[in-house]
Design a protein around this motif. Structure first.
Motif, mmCIF file in Angstrom:
data_model
loop_
_atom_site.group_PDB
_atom_site.id
_atom_site.type_symbol
_atom_site.label_atom_id
_atom_site.label_comp_id
_atom_site.label_asym_id
_atom_site.label_seq_id
_atom_site.Cartn_x
_atom_site.Cartn_y
_atom_site.Cartn_z
ATOM 1 N N GLY A 106 -39.609 -3.628 -29.906
ATOM 2 C CA GLY A 106 -40.938 -4.152 -30.206
ATOM 3 C C GLY A 106 -40.855 -5.420 -31.017
ATOM 4 O O GLY A 106 -39.819 -5.730 -31.616
ATOM 5 N N ALA A 107 -41.955 -6.160 -31.049
ATOM 6 C CA ALA A 107 -41.976 -7.407 -31.806
ATOM 7 C C ALA A 107 -43.397 -7.804 -32.147
ATOM 8 O O ALA A 107 -44.340 -7.509 -31.397
ATOM 9 C CB ALA A 107 -41.300 -8.527 -31.014
ATOM 10 N N HIS A 108 -43.556 -8.482 -33.291
ATOM 11 C CA HIS A 108 -44.778 -9.194 -33.641
ATOM 12 C C HIS A 108 -44.436 -10.673 -33.521
ATOM 13 O O HIS A 108 -43.361 -11.114 -33.940
ATOM 14 C CB HIS A 108 -45.215 -8.868 -35.067
ATOM 15 C CG HIS A 108 -45.694 -7.462 -35.243
ATOM 16 N ND1 HIS A 108 -47.018 -7.147 -35.464
ATOM 17 C CD2 HIS A 108 -45.036 -6.281 -35.231
ATOM 18 C CE1 HIS A 108 -47.151 -5.839 -35.584
ATOM 19 N NE2 HIS A 108 -45.949 -5.291 -35.449
ATOM 20 N N ALA A 109 -45.326 -11.464 -32.972
ATOM 21 C CA ALA A 109 -45.016 -12.873 -32.741
ATOM 22 C C ALA A 109 -46.287 -13.716 -32.787
ATOM 23 O O ALA A 109 -47.409 -13.196 -32.731
ATOM 24 C CB ALA A 109 -44.315 -13.049 -31.396
ATOM 25 N N VAL A 110 -46.073 -15.033 -32.881
ATOM 26 C CA VAL A 110 -47.173 -16.001 -32.864
ATOM 27 C C VAL A 110 -46.922 -16.968 -31.722
ATOM 28 O O VAL A 110 -45.837 -17.551 -31.617
ATOM 29 C CB VAL A 110 -47.262 -16.769 -34.199
ATOM 30 C CG1 VAL A 110 -48.400 -17.784 -34.150
ATOM 31 C CG2 VAL A 110 -47.447 -15.804 -35.361
ATOM 32 N N SER A 111 -47.892 -17.141 -30.849
ATOM 33 C CA SER A 111 -47.747 -18.009 -29.678
ATOM 34 C C SER A 111 -48.038 -19.456 -30.031
ATOM 35 O O SER A 111 -48.439 -19.787 -31.150
ATOM 36 C CB SER A 111 -48.697 -17.555 -28.574
ATOM 37 O OG SER A 111 -50.039 -17.884 -28.920
ATOM 38 N N GLY A 112 -47.867 -20.330 -29.035
ATOM 39 C CA GLY A 112 -48.176 -21.737 -29.220
ATOM 40 C C GLY A 112 -49.660 -22.005 -29.396
ATOM 41 O O GLY A 112 -50.056 -23.096 -29.825
ATOM 42 N N PHE A 113 -50.512 -21.015 -29.089
ATOM 43 C CA PHE A 113 -51.959 -21.131 -29.341
ATOM 44 C C PHE A 113 -52.284 -20.884 -30.814
ATOM 45 O O PHE A 113 -53.423 -21.084 -31.247
ATOM 46 C CB PHE A 113 -52.733 -20.111 -28.495
ATOM 47 C CG PHE A 113 -52.749 -20.393 -27.026
ATOM 48 C CD1 PHE A 113 -53.669 -21.261 -26.477
ATOM 49 C CD2 PHE A 113 -51.831 -19.784 -26.179
ATOM 50 C CE1 PHE A 113 -53.697 -21.508 -25.108
ATOM 51 C CE2 PHE A 113 -51.840 -20.030 -24.817
ATOM 52 C CZ PHE A 113 -52.776 -20.902 -24.270
ATOM 53 N N ASN B 241 -42.666 3.782 -25.077
ATOM 54 C CA ASN B 241 -44.058 3.565 -25.497
ATOM 55 C C ASN B 241 -44.636 2.275 -24.938
ATOM 56 O O ASN B 241 -45.615 1.777 -25.443
ATOM 57 C CB ASN B 241 -44.144 3.560 -27.021
ATOM 58 C CG ASN B 241 -43.392 2.378 -27.619
ATOM 59 O OD1 ASN B 241 -42.670 1.694 -26.915
ATOM 60 N ND2 ASN B 241 -43.571 2.163 -28.913
ATOM 61 N N VAL B 242 -44.018 1.715 -23.895
ATOM 62 C CA VAL B 242 -44.485 0.439 -23.360
ATOM 63 C C VAL B 242 -45.614 0.661 -22.367
ATOM 64 O O VAL B 242 -45.491 1.439 -21.426
ATOM 65 C CB VAL B 242 -43.332 -0.317 -22.671
ATOM 66 C CG1 VAL B 242 -43.851 -1.605 -22.040
ATOM 67 C CG2 VAL B 242 -42.240 -0.632 -23.683
ATOM 68 N N CYS C 290 -41.256 -7.802 -24.462
ATOM 69 C CA CYS C 290 -39.968 -7.845 -25.173
ATOM 70 C C CYS C 290 -38.874 -8.419 -24.272
ATOM 71 O O CYS C 290 -38.031 -9.199 -24.716
ATOM 72 C CB CYS C 290 -39.578 -6.450 -25.646
ATOM 73 S SG CYS C 290 -40.581 -5.837 -27.011
ATOM 74 N N LYS C 291 -38.867 -7.997 -23.013
ATOM 75 C CA LYS C 291 -37.860 -8.488 -22.076
ATOM 76 C C LYS C 291 -38.009 -9.997 -21.864
ATOM 77 O O LYS C 291 -37.046 -10.705 -21.622
ATOM 78 C CB LYS C 291 -37.998 -7.767 -20.732
ATOM 79 C CG LYS C 291 -37.672 -6.262 -20.777
ATOM 80 C CD LYS C 291 -36.191 -6.024 -20.969
ATOM 81 C CE LYS C 291 -35.816 -4.578 -20.685
ATOM 82 N NZ LYS C 291 -36.439 -3.623 -21.616
ATOM 83 N N LYS D 74 -48.716 -8.501 -30.591
ATOM 84 C CA LYS D 74 -47.723 -7.447 -30.748
ATOM 85 C C LYS D 74 -47.334 -6.944 -29.372
ATOM 86 O O LYS D 74 -48.187 -6.806 -28.488
ATOM 87 C CB LYS D 74 -48.285 -6.305 -31.594
ATOM 88 C CG LYS D 74 -47.375 -5.084 -31.681
ATOM 89 C CD LYS D 74 -48.081 -3.944 -32.406
ATOM 90 C CE LYS D 74 -47.234 -2.676 -32.376
ATOM 91 N NZ LYS D 74 -47.943 -1.518 -32.992
ATOM 92 N N THR D 75 -46.056 -6.657 -29.179
ATOM 93 C CA THR D 75 -45.586 -6.081 -27.925
ATOM 94 C C THR D 75 -44.599 -4.972 -28.228
ATOM 95 O O THR D 75 -43.875 -5.021 -29.225
ATOM 96 C CB THR D 75 -44.927 -7.147 -27.030
ATOM 97 O OG1 THR D 75 -44.450 -6.537 -25.822
ATOM 98 C CG2 THR D 75 -43.750 -7.818 -27.732
ATOM 99 N N GLY D 76 -44.559 -3.951 -27.376
ATOM 100 C CA GLY D 76 -43.636 -2.837 -27.599
ATOM 101 C C GLY D 76 -44.054 -1.988 -28.775
ATOM 102 O O GLY D 76 -45.226 -1.919 -29.132
ATOM 103 N N GLY D 77 -43.088 -1.304 -29.378
ATOM 104 C CA GLY D 77 -43.404 -0.411 -30.488
ATOM 105 C C GLY D 77 -42.163 0.002 -31.241
ATOM 106 O O GLY D 77 -41.156 -0.704 -31.259
#
Length: 291
Positions: A9-16, A29-30, A36-37, A21-24
């Motif tokens: 899983g990951a928390h991230a910030v896009s270019g927008f 749990n996807v 993530c991939k 958040k993705t995964g867990g």
């Protein structure tokens, strides 16, 4: 395994500027798209990851490594294929040609317990002590047609695999420290033919990991770092090659990452634009772009 298989899983910030958040926290749990991939291996061109959840594995109780000496690349490839296809749960297989033990690779020959330099094929087994010892004995019998295998254990085995992981023979402090280094991924069955042909044509050295599926190649200095030859050989077997080390002037002229086919490149660009339409994140990291 690959990082992408261990990123849960990951928390991230896009270019927008949007946080997502993705995964867990656990494996199963996807739902929806498994981003993530997509994020793993994107080198920060899609988002800035602020938090990651990684799957980890328990450290094995015991480690045994079988050593086969003096095999040529093709024979070593066959031995690794036989070992990895056996029921003995081989966790790693690598081959170091004789040239990998040239002067400047301090300690590698000592770790392997050999004085005079000769090619070395290494196969690792891990697990509880009784299991690792039993499987090592059975694997030794299976590999008897390739020669008599010797055994190293635990500390010595871990040191050897650490040197292979770090590609010690091609280290910057060694005899080949000024040579460009390529990382080539290809089908394991094609590894020996690709690596040996590339070494003959360029006068370089190679090391095989992943049973022949990963080739590290240190090639003599040249303005283009032998990029046309390396990538032509990789393309011929459906593989790809990444320029890991080279002088800055060479890296300015040679694509570090393997050029993609037009259709895949167009798809990759559409994906990138959906995360970062203004090309803010790591501009020019994966591909050359006027943006």
């Amino acid at each position: 395994g690959g990082v992408r298989d261990h990123l849960l899983g990951a928390h991230a910030v896009s270019g927008f500027g949007d946080s997502f958040k993705t995964g867990g926290k656990v494996v199963k749990n996807v739902t929806g798209y498994d981003l993530c991939k997509l994020l793993a291996g994107s080198w920060g061109t899609l988002s800035v990851m602020t938090e990651v959840t990684l799957k980890v594995m328990p450290k094995p109780e015991a480690e045994r490594t079988l050593l086969l000496r003096g095999l040529d690349d093709a024979t070593a490839n066959k031995a690794m294929t036989a070992a990895l296809g056996s029921p003995f749960d081989v966790s790693a297989a690598a081959h170091l040609p004789k040239s990998a033990f040239r002067a400047g690779t301090e300690g590698l020959g000592d770790i392997a317990g050999q004085g005079e330099a000769e090619a070395l094929t290494v196969l690792r087994l891990e697990g509880i002590t009784a299991s690792a010892a039993h499987r090592a004995g059975s694997l030794r019998q299976l590999l008897a047609p390739f020669g008599t295998a010797t055994l190293i254990e635990d500390v010595a085995s871990a040191a050897l695999w650490s040197a292979i992981r770090d590609v010690l023979p091609f280290a910057a402090s060694g005899a080949l420290g000024a040579w460009p280094v390529w990382r080539i991924v290809c089908p394991p069955a094609s590894g020996a033919a690709l690596g040996s042909q590339l070494a003959r044509e360029t006068g370089g050295d190679v090391i095989y990991d992943w049973g022949g599926g990963l080739i590290w190649a240190a090639l003599p200095p040249k303005p283009d770092a032998h990029a046309p030859a390396v990538r032509a050989h990789a393309n011929s077997v459906g593989g790809h090659a990444t320029l890991i080390r080279a002088a800055e002037d060479i890296r300015r002229e040679v694509d570090v990452f393997h050029p993609q086919a037009p259709g895949i490149a167009a798809l990759s660009e559409r994906v990138r634009a959906s995360f970062d339409p203004k090309t803010i994140l790591n501009r020019g990291r994966l591909t050359r772009s006027a943006g």
